[in-house]
Design a protein around this motif. Structure first.
Motif, short mmCIF file in Angstrom:
data_model
loop_
_atom_site.label_atom_id
_atom_site.label_comp_id
_atom_site.label_asym_id
_atom_site.label_seq_id
_atom_site.Cartn_x
_atom_site.Cartn_y
_atom_site.Cartn_z
N LEU A 70 13.15 24.65 -16.07
CA LEU A 70 14.19 25.25 -16.96
C LEU A 70 15.23 24.25 -17.71
O LEU A 70 15.56 24.50 -18.83
N ILE A 71 15.57 23.25 -16.72
CA ILE A 71 16.58 22.23 -17.29
C ILE A 71 15.92 21.52 -18.58
O ILE A 71 16.80 21.21 -19.52
N ASN A 72 14.67 21.23 -18.40
CA ASN A 72 14.00 20.41 -19.52
C ASN A 72 14.04 21.63 -20.69
O ASN A 72 14.20 20.91 -21.84
N ARG A 73 13.70 22.48 -20.62
CA ARG A 73 13.45 23.45 -21.81
C ARG A 73 14.87 23.58 -22.41
O ARG A 73 14.92 23.70 -23.82
N LEU A 74 15.96 23.66 -21.56
CA LEU A 74 17.30 24.11 -21.92
C LEU A 74 17.88 22.86 -22.83
O LEU A 74 18.49 23.05 -23.95
N HIS A 75 17.50 21.63 -22.31
CA HIS A 75 17.74 20.43 -22.96
C HIS A 75 17.29 20.22 -24.02
O HIS A 75 17.85 20.02 -25.28
N PHE A 76 15.94 20.59 -24.45
CA PHE A 76 15.37 20.51 -25.78
C PHE A 76 16.11 21.41 -26.68
O PHE A 76 16.22 21.24 -27.67
N VAL A 78 18.93 22.64 -26.88
CA VAL A 78 20.35 22.15 -27.28
C VAL A 78 20.40 20.99 -27.92
O VAL A 78 21.06 20.82 -28.99
N PHE A 79 19.45 19.85 -27.60
CA PHE A 79 19.71 18.56 -28.15
C PHE A 79 18.19 18.12 -28.75
O PHE A 79 18.36 17.48 -29.98
N GLY A 80 17.31 18.80 -28.55
CA GLY A 80 16.05 18.23 -29.32
C GLY A 80 15.48 19.11 -30.49
O GLY A 80 14.86 18.51 -31.31
N ASN A 81 15.78 20.42 -30.46
CA ASN A 81 15.10 21.24 -31.53
C ASN A 81 16.04 21.34 -32.52
O ASN A 81 16.47 22.40 -33.38
N ILE A 82 16.22 19.95 -33.28
CA ILE A 82 16.93 19.92 -34.64
C ILE A 82 16.37 18.67 -35.46
O ILE A 82 15.50 17.80 -34.95
N GLU A 83 16.50 18.82 -36.79
CA GLU A 83 16.10 17.78 -37.67
C GLU A 83 17.26 17.29 -38.20
O GLU A 83 18.33 17.88 -38.62
#
Length: 246
Positions: A70-76, A78-83
């Motif tokens: 869950l933490i890994n998905r949340l981090h993505f 918030v921080f990873g799912n952007i261009e």
């Protein structure tokens, strides 16, 4: 993975970050430029949230490991799912800032083995449900002719795994480390010299065609062992001397 070569060959430097227990990756394409730096660090997101809050959540996960996916998905999210595009000094672009302590292991494999190794690592995590912390960093390096370079005479892919290492608290990681090392070794991997590994002289001799030549040169240039220590004695398969020149 089927388009990986086009990403790697389509820029000067390519790196991807995989979030274990997810199908999510963040891709970085890096090229030289004459543009003016435009990076604007955020105290709130990069320090308060990205460091302090994230580390606190990781600390909680050491008591409740099932939270890790869950933490890994949340981090993505918030921080990873952007261009985004960032222009800055090369050291600030290439360095992946890790503000908290970690257990770290990294090996280099032949570039063409990247896909199969990542799929095997992913399959092992899914099968064992080991709570692997983010990220798994994947980067690519050209081959060279340095005798003990992990990239000796082969274009390589470095795959780096981590586990959070809180102060004064052990976090189980040996099972993950062993599985990862076995997968990398099976596909011709070579360990990063500055990171955790269990190899010694016999294993290295099979990995490096010029291993004997390097050892002969080392003995010629350092006959008294001035530059040896206990770790290097293990690496070179030597008997411990317990006497080093200060």
């Amino acid at each position: 993975m089927e388009n990986l070569d086009s990403y790697v060959d389509g820029c000067e430097h390519f790196r991807l970050i995989w979030y274990p227990h997810t199908e999510s990756v963040v891709c970085y394409t890096v090229n030289r430029t004459n543009q003016i730096p435009n990076a604007k660090p955020s105290l709130f997101w990069e320090v308060l949230v990205g460091y302090h809050l994230f580390q606190f959540i990781l600390w909680i996960s050491t008591f409740i490991p099932t939270l890790v996916p869950l933490i890994n998905r949340l981090h993505f999210t918030v921080f990873g799912n952007i261009e985004a595009e960032k222009v800055d000094r090369s050291d600030l672009i290439f360095n992946l800032v890790c503000l908290f302590k970690q257990y770290v292991m990294e090996w280099a494999i032949p570039r063409e083995k990247t896909g199969v190794v990542l799929f095997e690592l992913k399959e092992w995590l899914e099968r064992t449900r080991f709570p692997a912390h983010l990220p798994v960093e994947v980067r690519f390096v050209k081959g060279d002719n340095n005798y003990l370079s992990p990239c000796y005479q082969q274009d390589s892919c470095y795959i780096n795994i981590i586990m959070y290492r809180p102060f004064n608290k052990l976090v189980s990681h040996e099972t993950y480390w062993t599985a990862y090392q076995n997968i990398m070794a099976k596909h011709g991997g070579r360990p990063h010299w500055a990171k955790d590994h269990k190899y010694s002289g016999a294993e290295f001799q099979s990995l490096y065609p010029k291993w004997k030549e390097f050892c002969q040169a080392r003995e010629t240039l350092d006959p008294n062992g001035m530059f040896l220590n206990s770790n290097l004695e293990r690496v070179f398969g030597m008997k411990p001397s317990n006497s080093y020149i200060a």
